[in-house]
Design an enzyme around this catalytic site. Sequence first.
Site, PDB file in Angstrom:
ATOM      1  N   HIS A   1       5.534   6.678   9.017  1.00 21.65           N
ATOM      2  CA  HIS A   1       5.302   5.581   7.869  1.00 21.65           C
ATOM      3  C   HIS A   1       6.555   4.870   7.854  1.00 21.65           C
ATOM      4  CE1 HIS A   1       4.157   4.183   3.904  1.00 21.65           C
ATOM      5  NE2 HIS A   1       5.506   4.207   3.477  1.00 21.65           N
TER       6      HIS A   1
ATOM      7  N   TRP B   1       1.102  -4.422  -1.202  1.00 20.78           N
ATOM      8  CA  TRP B   1       1.765  -3.708  -2.301  1.00 20.78           C
ATOM      9  C   TRP B   1       1.344  -4.258  -3.621  1.00 20.78           C
ATOM     10  CZ3 TRP B   1       5.164  -4.758   2.192  1.00 20.78           C
ATOM     11  CH2 TRP B   1       5.465  -3.864   2.510  1.00 20.78           C
TER      12      TRP B   1
ATOM     13  N   TYR C   1      13.323  -4.479   0.199  1.00 22.93           N
ATOM     14  CA  TYR C   1      13.811  -4.989   1.563  1.00 22.93           C
ATOM     15  C   TYR C   1      14.486  -6.211   1.255  1.00 22.93           C
ATOM     16  CZ  TYR C   1       9.842  -2.160   2.743  1.00 22.93           C
ATOM     17  OH  TYR C   1       8.894  -1.208   3.139  1.00 22.93           O
TER      18      TYR C   1
ATOM     19  N   LYS D   1      -4.218   1.884  -0.831  1.00 22.19           N
ATOM     20  CA  LYS D   1      -3.396   2.890  -1.680  1.00 22.19           C
ATOM     21  C   LYS D   1      -3.370   2.380  -3.046  1.00 22.19           C
ATOM     22  CE  LYS D   1       1.174   5.083  -2.296  1.00 22.19           C
ATOM     23  NZ  LYS D   1       2.498   5.326  -1.781  1.00 22.19           N
TER      24      LYS D   1
ATOM     25  N   ARG E   1      -0.712   1.280   7.045  1.00 17.33           N
ATOM     26  CA  ARG E   1      -0.463   2.532   6.816  1.00 17.33           C
ATOM     27  C   ARG E   1      -0.920   3.395   7.550  1.00 17.33           C
ATOM     28  NH1 ARG E   1      -0.597   0.387   1.648  1.00 17.33           N
ATOM     29  NH2 ARG E   1       1.294   0.940   0.565  1.00 17.33           N
TER      30      ARG E   1
ATOM     31  N   ARG F   1       5.989   1.024   9.090  1.00 11.48           N
ATOM     32  CA  ARG F   1       5.597   0.254   8.106  1.00 11.48           C
ATOM     33  C   ARG F   1       6.916  -0.513   7.397  1.00 11.48           C
ATOM     34  NH1 ARG F   1       1.667  -1.549   4.322  1.00 11.48           N
ATOM     35  NH2 ARG F   1       2.391  -1.455   2.067  1.00 11.48           N
TER      36      ARG F   1
END
Length: 317
Positions: free
Chosen positions: A260, A286, A295, A201, A174, A263
Amino acid sequence: MGPSGKRIRRSTGTKNEKAAQEYHDRLKGDLWRVIKLEERVVRTFDEAALRWLKEQDHKRSIKGDTLKIRRLRPLFEKVKLHLITADHCKSAVDQAAPDAVNATKNRYLALLRAILRKAEKEWLWIEKAPHLTLYREEKRRIRWIKPEEAQTLIQHLPEHLVPIVRLALATGLRKSNVYGMRWDQIDMRRNVAWIHPDEAKAGRAIGVPLNQTAMDAIRSQVGKHNEVVFTYRGKPIAGAHNDGFYKACEQAGISDFRFHDLRHTWASWLIQAGVGLAELQELGGWESIEMVRRYAHLAPDHLHKHSVHIDKLMTHF
């Protein structure tokens, strides 16, 4: 019998047994609410918001909570905490963020819901928190670019942004983790870096394998600063603006593309190269596999062996 145990006698004004029972139940409920409210100190939204901020001071999102509460406070100024309804909440959010998309409004509603649930279940300030339903959020299209587009973008970048963008494309990190990367996070001998839990995050540490592209980008910065990897005119650029990046996108003919999205591009390239969802989740740090499934549609190759069954059925059509 009232909630306090005292017997209460009152005429129902009807001989209908069912109507009398309904009257009795309604009166008992009303008395219960009155007594409960008398037992509780009447609280305000300000008191609840202040207690929430004190108790949640350790959260990474506390700055965002503070900003949202600052915008919401005037809209609850004359409403007692126990009288706040779902309609009050949605009306307040609509006024606090009138031009926001549903996803942003839902962040406000989620905060209000959390505060009111605390007031009910832990602080015992209110009898019942209102039921708040969130707005429906539209699923955004994943924006990514092809390798040849990325090459053109890099050719138009200001010199100091080239290694930054190359590292972002090489690792999927990120923006905050790329711009704020420090030398003490990197093991040059083992070609690995790590993101500490308070910098991630999801709140979990991330181990980052550094491929050759990433290592070249990092090595190009050796000797420029003792603490941080990336600098501009000798100073850290962790809080840099995106002007140079957006100008390069415009010159490269790439529209609707944010930092972003580098990414997203990294993840899209890997999934199309055959990397599995579980591996991609671990690489990208994640929190859940659901975050990675967006994805999956980019790599349907593994489904070909199933789709060919239709060929057999339609051979003679």
